[in-house]
Scaffold this motif. Structure first.
Motif, PDB file in Angstrom:
ATOM      1  N   ASN A  59      55.673  11.418  99.648  1.00 51.16           N
ATOM      2  CA  ASN A  59      57.120  11.226  99.577  1.00 51.16           C
ATOM      3  C   ASN A  59      57.473  10.343  98.400  1.00 51.16           C
ATOM      4  O   ASN A  59      56.729   9.427  98.044  1.00 51.16           O
ATOM      5  N   LEU A  60      58.622  10.603  97.803  1.00 50.01           N
ATOM      6  CA  LEU A  60      59.149   9.695  96.795  1.00 50.01           C
ATOM      7  C   LEU A  60      59.826   8.522  97.485  1.00 50.01           C
ATOM      8  O   LEU A  60      60.467   8.679  98.525  1.00 50.01           O
ATOM      9  N   ALA A 108      61.623   6.169  86.742  1.00 51.79           N
ATOM     10  CA  ALA A 108      60.560   6.594  87.659  1.00 51.79           C
ATOM     11  C   ALA A 108      59.216   6.375  86.982  1.00 51.79           C
ATOM     12  O   ALA A 108      59.104   6.406  85.752  1.00 51.79           O
ATOM     13  N   LEU A 109      58.187   6.171  87.813  1.00 55.49           N
ATOM     14  CA  LEU A 109      56.826   5.953  87.324  1.00 55.49           C
ATOM     15  C   LEU A 109      55.860   6.792  88.173  1.00 55.49           C
ATOM     16  O   LEU A 109      55.974   6.812  89.396  1.00 55.49           O
ATOM     17  N   MET A 110      54.899   7.432  87.510  1.00 55.64           N
ATOM     18  CA  MET A 110      53.942   8.304  88.187  1.00 55.64           C
ATOM     19  C   MET A 110      52.522   7.850  87.885  1.00 55.64           C
ATOM     20  O   MET A 110      52.202   7.531  86.738  1.00 55.64           O
ATOM     21  N   ASN A 111      51.653   7.845  88.910  1.00 58.60           N
ATOM     22  CA  ASN A 111      50.262   7.438  88.705  1.00 58.60           C
ATOM     23  C   ASN A 111      49.437   8.609  88.178  1.00 58.60           C
ATOM     24  O   ASN A 111      49.570   9.745  88.645  1.00 58.60           O
ATOM     25  N   ASN A 136      55.926   7.238  94.051  1.00 55.33           N
ATOM     26  CA  ASN A 136      55.540   7.912  95.294  1.00 55.33           C
ATOM     27  C   ASN A 136      55.111   6.875  96.335  1.00 55.33           C
ATOM     28  O   ASN A 136      54.918   5.699  96.015  1.00 55.33           O
ATOM     29  N   ASN A 137      54.988   7.302  97.586  1.00 56.90           N
ATOM     30  CA  ASN A 137      54.689   6.346  98.655  1.00 56.90           C
ATOM     31  C   ASN A 137      53.306   5.713  98.502  1.00 56.90           C
ATOM     32  O   ASN A 137      53.072   4.605  98.980  1.00 56.90           O
ATOM     33  N   ILE A 183      59.623  15.152  99.120  1.00 60.44           N
ATOM     34  CA  ILE A 183      58.224  15.325  98.768  1.00 60.44           C
ATOM     35  C   ILE A 183      58.117  15.489  97.249  1.00 60.44           C
ATOM     36  O   ILE A 183      58.947  16.149  96.624  1.00 60.44           O
ATOM     37  N   ASP A 184      57.073  14.905  96.654  1.00 64.00           N
ATOM     38  CA  ASP A 184      56.925  14.960  95.200  1.00 64.00           C
ATOM     39  C   ASP A 184      56.835  16.390  94.677  1.00 64.00           C
ATOM     40  O   ASP A 184      57.404  16.719  93.626  1.00 64.00           O
TER      41      ASP A 184
END
Length: 596
Positions: free
Chosen positions: A468-469, A438-441, A545-546, A569-570
């Motif tokens: 949303n993921l 997974a990657l998160m901004n 995430n979307n 949802i995140d």
């Protein structure tokens, strides 16, 4: 030059300007302050004095922000440490706005804002679709505001509802009372409805003060479509800031309006050892510099935002200001306007700290109490515990500068909180969706978490966007290209514990607009998932995430993925992870390594 109030910073930088047909050269005075002055015709009527009170990037911070987000640096101690003061909170902001306006003897005060008043808000505001913030700012006397990128978080229709009123189409009137709309006017000159070519909202407004007219043009950054989810900007186009400002400045002049203020949701930042000086102008860089230089000389003042920085500058004969974020500062701008020509003949600006040593505004206190009651016990429910502080502070990968192509080098890497969120997103999608990483901004992580119990409200403040993921397939080659694109766009994506790689500090960054895969920052054979090297032709399911899945923040490689499945949802993933893994420890920042 006016005398600053006792609440103002000890170091005050005041900038003045001359606009329209009158001009004078700016020069440093004996104290180092930049000054310029102009005068009306001898023996003419006295000028009209107009006060602008400006803020930006409020982000729904009704209650006084906690931690570092609720402090402003006012100096440097002898040992080099920062001297700070608690600041912010709408109860104190409203009081200080009223006190600043009272200093303007003729009460020619206009209160303005430069966008992001709502969106990315604490739970107290966000739970009610930011209606509490709009109501509070109306009570505080706000007159005009530009839209920011976060005004589009829930889409154009929702922004129009925020302006015009009416209950939310899904949640209704969540606090049990009708929503009447904003008491202030949102202005949006460069956001156009694609189908009609018309501005979504009024592009400008004109206020007459003692016989002279002042025009206000509102704009967000042209790149709003790149930093908001695609659902949020569907059906909209965003035009160039310079061309738009000049177009409407000309239209205002054709109407006889010569005093023109732009409320711009785009900004810059000071640099160097004095960059902390919220009332100064030290090495200002960023998009606002080029924008101000390109604007027509008819424009007198640019109230800016977006970067959450503070400054008071003169750029190409224009006063350019910004008041940090979260209601911690107010920019107090005084304009002197010639009665006959309508031109601004001088302007001064001070950034005033919204300290918490004044009386709370009782109307704001009542508003907060009302919505806090409506929110109920969900806010204080404990969702987990943190063994140590989990922060957004990012490690330094290598020094800043520019690459051989002129692209910015990258200085930021992992953070403990960012890594935990990535792990939470993987945990929410590994079984059902088959995700392996997974990657998160970083822009989606909005607050730190202190050690100890974590409430739902605190978790919400960290992740307030309700994204949303999305789990999708990428090839190994696409994944490597995505990691290269980080350096091209200037943002590190926080990786889950399963994804590791090494950055070559001597490598090159793909030029802006070029194929990101042409960069050589990421050492391809070091990219691994669960300890196994990634191969170009293999397929890997990753979760983002979307916002990112739609190419947000410039990560266009993600739009090439396939087999996308929308997940939870995140925030739900984050709270579930906290509950299942408490006490959550701060992970070691070793998922991204460097090699020279």
């Amino acid at each position: 030059m006016k005398t600053p109030s006792l609440r103002r910073l000890a170091l005050v930088g005041v900038t003045t300007l001359v606009a329209g047909a009158l001009s004078a050269a700016a020069h440093p005075d004996a104290t180092g302050t930049n000054t310029a002055s102009g005068h009306g015709r001898p023996g003419g009527p006295p000028p009209v004095q107009v006060q602008l009170l400006a803020l930006n990037d409020f982000h729904g911070n009704l209650e006084a922000p906690a931690g570092s987000g609720g402090r402003i640096q006012t100096g440097v101690a002898p040992d080099g440490s920062a001297v700070t003061v608690d600041a912010g909170g709408v109860e104190f902001l409203a009081t200080q706005l009223r006190q600043l306006a009272a200093q303007q003897k003729k009460q020619n005060t206009i209160t303005v804002a430069a966008g992001d008043l709502i969106g990315a808000s604490p739970l107290l505001s966000a739970a009610f679709h930011d209606e509490p913030t709009v109501e509070a700012l109306g009570l505080a006397g706000l007159d005009y505001a530009s839209v920011g990128n976060h005004e589009f978080d829930e889409g154009a229709d929702e922004l129009l509802r925020i302006q015009n009123g009416g209950c939310h189409p899904v949640d209704g009137c969540a606090d049990g009372t009708p929503y009447a709309g904003a008491d202030f006017q949102y202005l949006s000159a460069n956001a156009f409805v694609t189908a009609t070519g018309q501005p979504l909202l009024a592009p400008y407004a004109v206020r007459k003060v003692q016989g002279v007219e002042v025009g206000f043009i509102g704009m967000t950054l042209e790149g709003t479509g790149d930093i908001v989810s695609q659902q949020g900007v569907a059906g909209l186009d965003f035009a160039d800031e310079i061309a738009t400002a000049n177009r409407y400045a000309g239209e205002l002049q054709a109407r006889g309006v010569e005093s023109i203020v732009v409320l711009l949701h785009q900004g810059g930042q000071q640099t160097g050892p004095d960059a902390w000086d919220v009332d100064g102008c030290h090495g200002l860089t960023g998009p606002v510099v080029d924008i101000a230089e390109g604007m027509s000389d008819a424009i007198d003042v640019v109230v800016s935002g977006h970067t959450h920085q503070a400054y008071n500058c003169e750029i190409d004969g224009k006063l350019v200001t910004s008041a940090s974020s979260a209601g911690r500062l107010v920019t107090d701008i005084d304009l002197s306007i010639d009665r006959r020509s309508g031109d601004v003949t001088s302007a001064t600006a001070d950034n005033v700290v919204v300290t918490r040593d004044v009386a709370k505004d009782p109307a704001q206190t009542a508003l907060i109490d009302r919505y806090r009651t409506a929110l109920g016990p969900i806010a204080t429910a404990q969702v987990g515990t943190a063994a140590q502080d989990l922060t957004r502070t990012q490690e330094q990968l290598f020094p800043t500068g520019t690459s051989s192509t002129g692209a910015p080098l990258f200085a930021l890497g992992e953070s403990t909180l960012g890594d935990v969120i990535a792990d939470a997103q993987l945990a929410a999608t590994d079984d059902e969706q088959g995700a392996v990483a997974a990657l998160m901004n970083p822009g989606g992580v909005r607050a730190d978490l202190s050690a100890g119990p974590v409430t739902y409200e605190e978790a919400f403040t960290v992740q307030p966007f309700a994204n949303n993921l999305v789990t999708l397939d990428v090839t190994g080659a696409q994944l490597q290209c995505l990691l290269e694109q980080q350096f091209q766009v200037g943002r590190t994506l926080y990786p889950s514990s399963t994804l590791t790689y090494t950055v070559d500090t001597t490598g090159t960054t793909a030029a802006t607009g070029a194929d990101p895969c042409t960069g050589s920052r990421v050492i391809d054979d070091t990219v691994a998932i669960a300890g196994q090297p990634v191969t170009d032709t293999a397929t890997y399911r990753i979760t983002v995430n979307n916002f990112l899945a739609g190419g947000g923040d410039g990560f266009s490689v993600l739009t090439e993925g396939s087999g996308a499945v929308t997940g939870p949802i995140d925030l739900d993933a984050f709270t579930a992870y906290l509950g299942a893994n408490s006490p959550v420890t701060a992970p070691a920042l070793e998922r991204i390594s460097t090699r020279s």
